[in-house]
Design a protein around this motif. Structure first.
Motif, short mmCIF file in Angstrom:
data_model
loop_
_atom_site.label_atom_id
_atom_site.label_comp_id
_atom_site.label_asym_id
_atom_site.label_seq_id
_atom_site.Cartn_x
_atom_site.Cartn_y
_atom_site.Cartn_z
N VAL A 4 2.91 3.32 -3.89
CA VAL A 4 4.11 2.56 -4.22
C VAL A 4 5.14 3.48 -4.85
CG1 VAL A 4 5.05 0.71 -5.66
CG2 VAL A 4 2.86 0.40 -4.48
N GLN A 5 6.37 3.40 -4.34
CA GLN A 5 7.45 4.27 -4.79
C GLN A 5 8.34 3.55 -5.82
OE1 GLN A 5 7.55 7.52 -3.45
NE2 GLN A 5 5.59 6.78 -2.62
N PHE A 104 5.21 -3.01 -0.53
CA PHE A 104 5.01 -2.30 0.74
C PHE A 104 6.34 -1.95 1.39
CE2 PHE A 104 5.05 -2.80 5.37
CZ PHE A 104 4.19 -1.78 5.76
N PHE A 105 7.24 -2.92 1.50
CA PHE A 105 8.50 -2.66 2.20
C PHE A 105 9.37 -1.67 1.45
CE2 PHE A 105 7.69 -6.61 4.67
CZ PHE A 105 7.92 -6.09 5.94
N ARG A 106 9.29 -1.63 0.13
CA ARG A 106 10.11 -0.67 -0.61
C ARG A 106 9.53 0.74 -0.53
NH1 ARG A 106 10.91 -1.73 -6.71
NH2 ARG A 106 11.38 0.48 -6.82
N SER A 107 8.27 0.86 -0.09
CA SER A 107 7.57 2.15 -0.13
C SER A 107 7.23 2.72 1.24
CB SER A 107 6.26 2.01 -0.93
OG SER A 107 6.51 1.46 -2.20
N PHE A 108 7.22 1.89 2.27
CA PHE A 108 6.66 2.29 3.56
C PHE A 108 7.40 3.46 4.20
CE2 PHE A 108 6.34 1.61 8.26
CZ PHE A 108 5.01 1.92 8.39
N ALA A 109 8.71 3.50 4.07
CA ALA A 109 9.49 4.52 4.78
C ALA A 109 9.40 5.91 4.18
CB ALA A 109 10.96 4.09 4.86
N ARG A 120 6.83 1.36 13.40
CA ARG A 120 7.62 0.15 13.25
C ARG A 120 6.77 -0.93 12.58
NH1 ARG A 120 10.37 -0.81 19.06
NH2 ARG A 120 12.00 -1.86 17.85
N VAL A 121 7.43 -1.81 11.88
CA VAL A 121 6.75 -2.92 11.21
C VAL A 121 7.04 -4.21 11.96
CG1 VAL A 121 6.47 -4.24 9.09
CG2 VAL A 121 6.88 -1.77 8.98
N ASN A 153 -1.97 -11.08 5.56
CA ASN A 153 -2.82 -12.26 5.38
C ASN A 153 -4.07 -12.18 6.25
OD1 ASN A 153 -2.77 -14.68 3.80
ND2 ASN A 153 -2.58 -15.86 5.69
N ILE A 154 -4.19 -11.13 7.03
CA ILE A 154 -5.33 -10.91 7.91
C ILE A 154 -5.68 -9.42 7.83
CG2 ILE A 154 -3.84 -10.48 9.91
CD1 ILE A 154 -5.93 -11.74 11.70
N GLY A 155 -6.93 -9.11 8.00
CA GLY A 155 -7.33 -7.70 7.99
C GLY A 155 -7.28 -7.13 6.59
N ARG A 156 -6.75 -5.93 6.45
CA ARG A 156 -6.76 -5.22 5.17
C ARG A 156 -5.57 -5.62 4.31
NH1 ARG A 156 -7.23 0.98 6.89
NH2 ARG A 156 -7.75 1.23 4.71
N GLY A 157 -5.69 -5.32 3.00
CA GLY A 157 -4.54 -5.47 2.12
C GLY A 157 -3.43 -4.55 2.60
N VAL A 158 -2.20 -5.01 2.51
CA VAL A 158 -1.09 -4.29 3.13
C VAL A 158 -0.90 -2.89 2.56
CG1 VAL A 158 0.64 -5.26 1.57
CG2 VAL A 158 1.31 -4.55 3.85
#
Length: 467
Positions: A4-5, A104-109, A120-121, A153-158
């Motif tokens: 996390v940024q 996630f969205f603030r850190s992904f890029a 891409r998301v 909401n499915i699979g792993r934590g984002v």
């Protein structure tokens, strides 16, 4: 992991130390923050301590004096029917409230400079079908040779995922709980499947529920939006997004009617998927033989997933091959066995009336295992599917009351799964489908819908073995 940024050397509080909370705490620490966690459950606190997370009682006075942000897990109310006291304390202290999706969205890029074609998301939301749609997109991407991660909401934590490779994608299933609170929502492609009543107490009614879903599009500003238009909410949302009739940033999707016109449409009718773009048909796929996607509701999911792949430049023939290899999701129209001409299908995830109706409409002759903890609104919405029911076998603590709400249907009060499966198997004839689609929550007899589905499968397998 996605570090996390933006919180280096700052304290960030985490409320709720389940899967998403622990994932957020570890990702915050990886990004240089100091996470401090709290959960009302002592065992959750002990587990977090074992994993090196500092525990702080966020209910005490002064708990937010040095905190920069509060991260809240999805199951914790932050507005309706009333804010959690810790959330209210953060508001009073002027501390911003977010969730793992926002982080996630603030850190992904971060680190995109290393890519010629950055990942891409793809974010999928809606009432029904979002899990299947997200999993199907993930499957189709892999079949097309694209690197893909499935999370949310499915699979792993984002925040637990690894960065996809060059030209890859992250596929997120997002619930209304997640889209409602996230402070950052910036998907490249966003999908809206449909809207039916659910979680209304959490959102203060249908308007609040739709508003939570709509945030992904109104505030997310995706490059491309794929919208199911079989309900008025989807039609409204599509109209708000499009700048004109031919705006192909929008792909409309339907499983109820033919869509034509100058724009970009994908629809399913009579078992055939059709892509229509700029006033002409581009491709057609016969979905009737796709075993992992039975019924019109799954054909809508197929249309949405197909649209995503087309938006990413994948050829129709490649998508068609991937559809045929899709195995389906556990507890969602999952064909678990077939013997003596009788099929056994586990749709334990059909916890509301709308999803159960779609399951009933997918098959001609149904021996229907239903019942459980009934949700608000009653069972009247099941009426269009009751003609497909040969007989209902009702489970749950309130089985008798549930059975009385099925007019014109022969119903046997079985109470337990074992009794219901045994009765259905004994009476089933070739061509019948023994279907678990409860139209109710599981909590009167099970911890969750997965446990209920596993019980159904175990009873079926035992019956086939002993028979």
């Amino acid at each position: 992991m996605i570090p996390v940024q933006g919180f280096e050397h700052q304290a960030v509080a985490v409320l709720g130390l389940g899967r998403s909370g622990l994932s957020a705490a570890h990702a915050l620490r990886a990004g240089g923050a100091t996470p401090v966690g709290w959960d009302d459950n002592p065992r959750a606190r002990e587990r977090a301590l074992d994993e090196g997370i500092e525990i702080r009682d966020l209910t005490r006075a002064g708990a937010f004096d040095d905190v920069t942000c509060l991260v809240v897990s999805p199951g914790i109310p932050h507005l309706y029917p009333g804010p959690n006291p810790v959330v209210a304390a953060a508001w009073a202290a002027g501390v911003p409230v977010d969730n793992d999706i926002g982080l996630f969205f603030r850190s992904f890029a971060a680190g995109f400079d290393a890519y010629d074609s950055p990942p891409r998301v793809i974010a999928v939301t809606g009432s029904n079908g979002k899990s299947t749609t997200a999993a199907l997109i993930h499957h189709l991407l892999h079949e097309a040779g694209r690197d893909s991660e499935l999370a949310g909401n499915i699979g792993r934590g984002v925040l637990d995922i690894e960065m996809p490779g060059e030209g890859g994608a992250v596929v997120l299933e997002l619930s209304s709980y997640q889209t409602d609170l996230a402070r950052a929502l910036t998907p490249d492609i966003a999908v809206f499947t449909n809207l039916t009543p659910d979680h209304l107490d959490r959102h203060g009614g249908m308007g609040g529920y739709f508003a939570a879903k709509r945030r992904l599009f109104a505030e997310g500003g995706p490059d491309r939006a794929i919208i199911g238009v079989d309900e008025i909410e989807g039609q409204y949302l599509a109209n708000q997004i499009a700048m004109g009739p031919g705006d192909d940033r929008l792909i409309r999707v339907s499983a109820a009617r033919k869509l034509v016109g100058p724009g970009w449409q994908v629809y399913a009718r009579k078992g055939f998927l059709t892509e229509w773009r700029k006033g002409r048909q581009v491709a057609s796929i016969d979905l009737r033989g796709v075993a992992g996607l039975p019924g019109a509701h799954n054909h809508q999911n197929a249309c949405a997933a197909y649209a995503v792949l087309r938006a990413m430049g994948v050829a129709p023939k490649v998508i068609e091959q991937g559809l045929h290899s899709y195995p389906g999701l556990p507890h969602r129209s999952q064909r678990v066995a077939e013997a003596g001409g009788v099929a056994y299908v586990n749709d334990s995830k059909a916890t509301n009336v709308d999803s159960a109706l779609k399951a009933l409409l997918a098959f001609e002759r149904v021996r229907w295992i239903c019942g459980g903890l009934e949700k608000e609104g009653g069972l009247d919405g099941l009426a269009p599917g009751l003609g497909h029911v040969v007989k209902a076998y009702v489970i749950g603590r309130e089985a008798a009351g549930f059975a009385m709400q099925l007019p014109g249907v022969e119903a046997e009060v079985c109470t337990t799964m074992a009794q219901a499966v045994a009765a259905a198997m004994a009476e089933a004839e070739p061509g019948d489908v023994v279907l678990l689609a409860p139209a109710a929550a599981s909590f009167d007899q099970y911890d969750n819908f997965e446990q209920r589905g596993e019980d159904f499968i175990a009873c079926v397998m035992a019956g086939l073995r002993d028979g």
